[in-house]
Design a protein around this motif. Structure first.
Motif, PDB file in Angstrom:
ATOM      1  N   MET A   1       0.852  -1.198   0.000  1.00 53.96           N
ATOM      2  CA  MET A   1       0.000   0.000   0.000  1.00 53.96           C
ATOM      3  C   MET A   1       0.887   1.248   0.000  1.00 53.96           C
ATOM      4  O   MET A   1       1.825   1.331   0.784  1.00 53.96           O
ATOM      5  N   SER A   2       0.612   2.195  -0.875  1.00 45.96           N
ATOM      6  CA  SER A   2       1.442   3.392  -0.964  1.00 45.96           C
ATOM      7  C   SER A   2       1.233   4.289   0.243  1.00 45.96           C
ATOM      8  O   SER A   2       0.147   4.334   0.811  1.00 45.96           O
ATOM      9  N   GLU A   3       2.287   4.981   0.633  1.00 42.94           N
ATOM     10  CA  GLU A   3       2.219   5.928   1.744  1.00 42.94           C
ATOM     11  C   GLU A   3       2.470   7.332   1.222  1.00 42.94           C
ATOM     12  O   GLU A   3       3.158   7.529   0.213  1.00 42.94           O
ATOM     13  N   HIS A   4       1.903   8.294   1.936  1.00 42.04           N
ATOM     14  CA  HIS A   4       2.029   9.687   1.518  1.00 42.04           C
ATOM     15  C   HIS A   4       2.430  10.526   2.729  1.00 42.04           C
ATOM     16  O   HIS A   4       1.922  10.303   3.831  1.00 42.04           O
ATOM     17  N   ARG A  18       3.288  10.147   7.855  1.00 45.19           N
ATOM     18  CA  ARG A  18       3.149   9.365   6.625  1.00 45.19           C
ATOM     19  C   ARG A  18       1.928   8.481   6.808  1.00 45.19           C
ATOM     20  O   ARG A  18       1.784   7.809   7.835  1.00 45.19           O
ATOM     21  N   GLU A  20      -1.075   5.795   4.900  1.00 43.89           N
ATOM     22  CA  GLU A  20      -1.485   5.006   3.747  1.00 43.89           C
ATOM     23  C   GLU A  20      -2.587   5.756   3.014  1.00 43.89           C
ATOM     24  O   GLU A  20      -3.381   6.476   3.626  1.00 43.89           O
ATOM     25  N   ARG A  22      -5.278   4.786   1.962  1.00 46.00           N
ATOM     26  CA  ARG A  22      -6.641   4.387   2.338  1.00 46.00           C
ATOM     27  C   ARG A  22      -7.035   4.857   3.745  1.00 46.00           C
ATOM     28  O   ARG A  22      -8.179   4.654   4.150  1.00 46.00           O
ATOM     29  N   THR A  23      -6.105   5.459   4.498  1.00 46.82           N
ATOM     30  CA  THR A  23      -6.405   5.822   5.887  1.00 46.82           C
ATOM     31  C   THR A  23      -7.431   6.940   5.949  1.00 46.82           C
ATOM     32  O   THR A  23      -7.257   8.002   5.352  1.00 46.82           O
TER      33      THR A  23
END
Ligand code: FES
Ligand code: FES
Length: 165
Positions: A1-4, A18, A20, A22-23
């Motif tokens: 899952m990508s993190e931002h 940081r 995910e 979808r959080t």
């Protein structure tokens, strides 16, 4: 899952994190930052318990992703009272009029009321009462039967309080 990487200011405190993709914002506020006054219940935008202020607007934090709040100013129930602990007028009105029982819905109710009273600043009377009453259609309270909330609304609208039942 990508993190931002995001930066959010909550109740005047800047947080870098940081997350995910979808959080959810409500989940982020509660679980990552510890602002547990924001309650999650239906997580479908129906009950209003998760309402927080985003850049001055009342928003359902269950319907927003944390990444969408990047750069935003967020106010949760923990940030509504003054720094010296003086309750916000909507908190005081709910307290004065038994506008809460279990308190689960109350953070969202108070945040929405705070936005409406701010938008009605300088006004008084039936228009304010009507605006606050209409705004409560977005909040489900399973305890109070809304009577205490309605008394708090009348107090805020300057119509005076009724004796508590
Ligand atoms: S938890 Fe967000 S509206 Fe119910
Ligand atoms: S005070 Fe319990 S749900 Fe509103």
């Amino acid at each position: 899952m990508s993190e931002h990487a995001i930066e959010v200011t909550v109740n005047g405190n800047r947080h870098a994190a940081r997350v995910e993709a979808r959080t959810g914002l409500g989940e982020f506020l509660r679980d990552a930052l510890g602002y547990t006054g924001t309650h999650l219940a239906c997580e479908h935008g129906v009950c209003g318990a998760c309402t927080v202020m985003i850049d001055g607007q009342a928003m359902r934090s269950c319907l927003m992703l944390a990444v969408q709040a990047d750069g935003a100013e967020v106010t949760t129930i923990e940030g509504l009272a003054a720094a010296d602990g003086t309750l916000h007028p909507v908190q005081q009105a709910l307290k004065d009029n038994f506008g809460l029982q279990c308190g689960f819905c109350t953070p969202g109710v108070a945040i929405t009321m705070a936005c409406v009273t701010r938008d009605c600043a300088g006004a008084q009377g039936p228009d304010v009462e009507a605006a606050l009453t209409a705004a409560m259609s977005g909040h489900i309270c399973r305890c109070t039967g809304y009577q205490g909330i309605r008394r708090a609304i009348r107090q805020l609208a300057g119509a005076g309080t009724e004796a508590a039942a």
